[in-house]
Scaffold this active site. Structure first.
Site, PDB file in Angstrom:
ATOM      1  NE  ARG A 156      -3.573   0.148   2.431  1.00  0.00           N
ATOM      2  CZ  ARG A 156      -4.688   0.257   1.740  1.00  0.00           C
ATOM      3  NH1 ARG A 156      -5.131  -0.793   1.082  1.00  0.00           N
ATOM      4  NH2 ARG A 156      -5.358   1.374   1.715  1.00  0.00           N
TER       5      ARG A 156
ATOM      6  CE  LYS B  52       2.006  -5.273 -14.845  1.00  0.00           C
ATOM      7  NZ  LYS B  52       0.590  -5.203 -14.842  1.00  0.00           N
TER       8      LYS B  52
ATOM      9  CD  GLU C  21      -1.242  -5.340 -17.880  1.00  0.00           C
ATOM     10  OE1 GLU C  21      -1.649  -4.166 -17.901  1.00  0.00           O
ATOM     11  OE2 GLU C  21      -0.878  -5.910 -16.836  1.00  0.00           O
TER      12      GLU C  21
ATOM     13  CD1 TRP D 271       2.947   5.477  -2.719  1.00  0.00           C
ATOM     14  CD2 TRP D 271       1.418   7.114  -2.648  1.00  0.00           C
ATOM     15  NE1 TRP D 271       2.842   6.015  -3.971  1.00  0.00           N
ATOM     16  CE2 TRP D 271       1.926   7.009  -3.973  1.00  0.00           C
ATOM     17  CE3 TRP D 271       0.451   8.075  -2.378  1.00  0.00           C
ATOM     18  CZ2 TRP D 271       1.492   7.833  -5.001  1.00  0.00           C
ATOM     19  CZ3 TRP D 271       0.018   8.897  -3.403  1.00  0.00           C
ATOM     20  CH2 TRP D 271       0.534   8.771  -4.705  1.00  0.00           C
TER      21      TRP D 271
ATOM     22  CE  LYS E 265      -1.879  -5.541  -6.186  1.00  0.00           C
ATOM     23  NZ  LYS E 265      -1.471  -5.666  -7.579  1.00  0.00           N
TER      24      LYS E 265
ATOM     25  CG  ASN F 254      -4.927   4.841   4.005  1.00  0.00           C
ATOM     26  OD1 ASN F 254      -5.583   3.835   3.771  1.00  0.00           O
ATOM     27  ND2 ASN F 254      -4.476   5.597   3.039  1.00  0.00           N
TER      28      ASN F 254
ATOM     29  CG  HIS G 166      -0.610   6.098 -38.908  1.00  0.00           C
ATOM     30  ND1 HIS G 166      -0.934   6.710 -40.091  1.00  0.00           N
ATOM     31  CD2 HIS G 166      -1.192   4.870 -38.942  1.00  0.00           C
ATOM     32  CE1 HIS G 166      -1.698   5.897 -40.815  1.00  0.00           C
ATOM     33  NE2 HIS G 166      -1.865   4.763 -40.126  1.00  0.00           N
TER      34      HIS G 166
ATOM     35  CD  GLU H 147       3.200  -1.946 -13.133  1.00  0.00           C
ATOM     36  OE1 GLU H 147       2.669  -1.237 -12.273  1.00  0.00           O
ATOM     37  OE2 GLU H 147       2.587  -2.870 -13.712  1.00  0.00           O
TER      38      GLU H 147
HETATM   39  C1  F6R Z   1      -0.398  -2.044 -12.732  1.00  0.00           C
HETATM   40  C2  F6R Z   1      -1.345  -1.879 -11.658  1.00  0.00           C
HETATM   41  C3  F6R Z   1      -2.191  -0.661 -11.645  1.00  0.00           C
HETATM   42  C4  F6R Z   1      -3.621  -1.018 -11.235  1.00  0.00           C
HETATM   43  C5  F6R Z   1      -4.459   0.256 -11.079  1.00  0.00           C
HETATM   44  C6  F6R Z   1      -5.903  -0.050 -10.751  1.00  0.00           C
HETATM   45  O1  F6R Z   1       0.307  -3.242 -12.623  1.00  0.00           O
HETATM   46  O2  F6R Z   1      -1.452  -2.691 -10.790  1.00  0.00           O
HETATM   47  O3  F6R Z   1      -2.165  -0.018 -12.882  1.00  0.00           O
HETATM   48  O4  F6R Z   1      -4.170  -1.853 -12.203  1.00  0.00           O
HETATM   49  O5  F6R Z   1      -3.903   1.054 -10.082  1.00  0.00           O
HETATM   50  O6  F6R Z   1      -6.003  -0.752  -9.559  1.00  0.00           O
HETATM   51  P1  F6R Z   1      -7.306  -1.568  -9.188  1.00  0.00           P
HETATM   52  O7  F6R Z   1      -7.448  -2.664 -10.157  1.00  0.00           O
HETATM   53  O8  F6R Z   1      -7.053  -2.052  -7.805  1.00  0.00           O
HETATM   54  O9  F6R Z   1      -8.457  -0.605  -9.261  1.00  0.00           O
END
Ligand code: F6R
Length: 615
Positions: free
Chosen positions: A27, A492, A488, A75, A610, A101, A511, A495
């Site tokens: 988190r 990956k 995607e 965070w 996350k 939080n 293009h 990030e």
């Molecule tokens: C990328 C990732 C983020 C989540 C996004 C949405 O690997 O994990 O881009 O997909 O923050 O999160 P959720 O699905 O929890 O709403």
């Protein structure tokens, strides 16, 4: 964002809180802190960095005894990540200590008011303002902690999950929630509070999830009392028996959670369709759809809202719903959708996709769509999450806890749920004959085994990763169903390895992005059979003529691309609509290995968290 943990009972609070914070590091992980009450003093230790840094610091700086304590992994929102801004925060008297939080939006004006009354502040945080506001209420109104928290929160604007205790009354922790998650674990004369159940699952399966706008006084020797923050009304705790087990939240022999979760996908996909996909009976059973069938069948359109990886799953769903069920679909970033006055009518269905079920923008988009009368359906992983509660109905993905910050099994299980939904609606609408329906259902049943096969590419992918680990840029191309997979794959890589990567529809390359291609540029192309295969092969030729390095994801037995590409990774053949479930696997592995080789923190990439509970 931010993880909070608290304990009150008969055990040593320190190890419970440290372990709990480690489990909540997904988190946020830019600073961490802990406050323990040892019977006469509060011992507080906090530091910039990870929970392990906190452990190292605490060993030498504080007494770690005490049966009451709170801890935080941060965070940063207000104030840079440093020791001072880390939580917990004391009130001016040193009697109260808080973890938070969320964001208190009106903290500047509250701070000014408190300043006039003689309060001083050491940090830049909104949280330190809140704890002093609580103290000021306690003093000026002569009330106990619970009531002071309630009065203070009624003056605060924003989002929060907080836990606070008072040295003068060390038999209780007061907690409150609005917009950020908060669970209370109930043991034998002991209580745990946390952002999710993972910090206390080995001690108790009984938990209460606070609803938005609720607070609780967690007091030893008493039952939990819930009340509404706004009006004092009593709320009755709904004690749930949790199904989660310890193995699910541990690494199980893998070096990283991400790798474990990549390898869990065959099982996770199976768990997603278990009891729902019934080829022998020729049906798909989904209670949420069955109960709201007319809404879906009569929908003007489906609007899908999500963020990040979940948004990519939404893009795959657009292809599936339109192609198979012939229902018009729009896919929106929740953060854009909620602020752009979109046209939503009562005849629209909104599908919100979210692994965590806590994403602030997705939650706000849901609320807006509901106000406009749309029917809102959730596809979430975390059971009991805010989004799953806010939606009118929905389907859980049942992927199990996803702890690696980079989403992997959440993506494939979201696609599985959305595929089941589309197939079911296609059948109900008469778009599918019995035999075609049966063919799709039986093929979907083979996907876990095919994912298992796709995972066998791991050794090859590791070799390829070694070749490209020093690249500074990377291009991902796909068409049709595999265009979102290209997006995607690029997400990956960037990030977790911090390599700049772009995903594009293969035909768009000419293009613009084609200008980037030279002998330094790895281009990952998804070129499975069916789905515009010949056209993608032409795109590969174009890359080759410009000396780009081609890594192709192809269908087993491919003969054309093999001659053109520098590297070829095979995945099993399947129905075109199901290919994203397979083609995404080598891309996850590629980003994983490159990140490991670059010495990046795979499970906790920099600047990320996350669960994105701020907008
Ligand atoms: C990328 C990732 C983020 C989540 C996004 C949405 O690997 O994990 O881009 O997909 O923050 O999160 P959720 O699905 O929890 O709403």
């Amino acid at each position: 964002m931010c993880g909070i943990v608290g304990y009150i009972g008969h055990r040593d609070a320190y190890p419970i809180i440290i372990k709990g914070l480690q489990r909540l590091e997904y988190r946020g992980y830019d600073s961490a802190g802990i406050a323990l009450y040892d019977g006469s003093h509060i011992n507080l230790s906090k530091t910039k960095g990870k929970v392990t840094d906190l452990e190292n610091k605490s060993k030498s700086s504080i007494s770690m005894s005490g049966n009451l304590g709170i801890g935080h992994t941060r965070w940063a929102t207000h104030g840079v990540p440093n020791d001072v801004n880390s939580h917990p925060h004391y009130s001016n008297s040193g009697d109260l200590v808080i973890i938070h939080n969320g964001i208190i939006e009106n903290y500047e004006s509250l701070k000014k008011e408190l300043g006039k009354r003689g309060y001083s502040f050491t940090s830049d945080t909104d949280t330190e303002v809140l704890v002093n506001l609580i103290e000021e209420v306690q003093k000026s109104e002569g009330v106990l902690l619970g009531q002071a928290v309630q009065i203070a929160l009624n003056q605060a604007v924003g989002a929060y999950a907080i836990a606070v205790f008072d040295k003068k009354k060390p038999d209780e922790i007061v907690v409150a929630k609005l917009g950020s998650p908060l669970a209370i674990g109930i043991g034998e004369n002991e209580f745990f509070v946390a952002s999710d159940a993972s910090p206390f699952i080995e001690f108790t399966n009984n938990a209460v999830y606070l609803e938005d706008g609720e607070m609780a006084i967690v007091r030893l020797g008493k039952e939990i009392k819930l009340r509404k923050i706004q009006n004092d009304a009593i709320a009755y705790p709904n004690i749930l028996e949790l199904q989660m087990n310890l193995e699910e939240i541990e690494k199980g022999g893998y070096d990283h959670f991400m790798l474990k979760e990549i390898y869990e996908q065959p099982r996770a996909i199976l768990d997603t369709y278990r009891g729902r996909l019934l080829p022998d009976q020729g049906i798909i059973k989904m209670t949420g759809i069955d109960q709201n069938l007319e809404k879906f069948l009569n929908a003007n359109k489906i609007i899908i809202v999500a963020c990040g990886t979940s948004w990519h799953a939404g893009l795959v769903a657009e292809y599936i719903f339109e192609d198979l069920a012939r229902i018009p679909v729009e896919v929106e970033y929740a953060s854009e959708f909620r602020y752009r006055n979109p046209v939503i009518t009562e005849k629209d269905v909104l599908i919100a996709i979210s692994q965590s079920g806590e994403t602030a923008d997705t939650l706000a988009a849901i609320k807006m769509a509901k106000e406009k009368g749309a029917f809102v359906y959730g596809v979430c992983n975390v059971v009991g999450s805010s989004i799953s509660r806010e939606t009118d109905s929905g389907t859980y993905t049942h992927a199990g806890p996803e702890i690696g910050v980079a989403s992997t099994k959440a993506f494939t299980t979201q696609i599985t749920v959305l595929t089941l939904m589309a197939l079911k609606l296609a059948k109900e609408k008469g778009e599918f004959s019995e035999s075609r329906f049966h063919e799709y259902l039986t093929e979907l049943e083979t996907i876990p085994a095919k994912v298992e096969k796709a995972l066998e590419s791991n050794t090859l992918v590791e070799i390829i990763a070694d070749v490209y680990k020093h690249s500074t840029n990377c291009l991902y191309l796909g068409r049709g169903y595999n265009f979102p997979v290209a997006l995607e794959g690029a997400l990956k890589l960037k990030e977790i390895s911090y390599i700049h990567a772009e995903g594009y529809p293969a035909a768009e390359m000419k293009h613009g992005p084609i200008a980037l291609i030279d002998e330094q540029m790895p281009v990952i192309v998804i070129a499975t059979k069916k789905g515009h295969y010949e056209k993608v092969v032409s795109n590969i030729q174009e890359i080759k003529s410009r000396k780009g390095k081609i890594i192709a994801i192809v269908t087993e037995g491919d003969e054309q691309v093999v001659d053109l590409a520098d590297h070829v990774i095979e995945v099993p053949e399947t129905i075109e609509s199901f290919t994203p479930l397979l083609t995404t696997i080598p891309l996850q592995l590629l980003s994983y290995h490159i990140a490991v080789m670059r010495d990046c923190n795979v499970d906790q990439p920099r600047n990320l968290a996350k669960s994105v509970t701020v907008e």
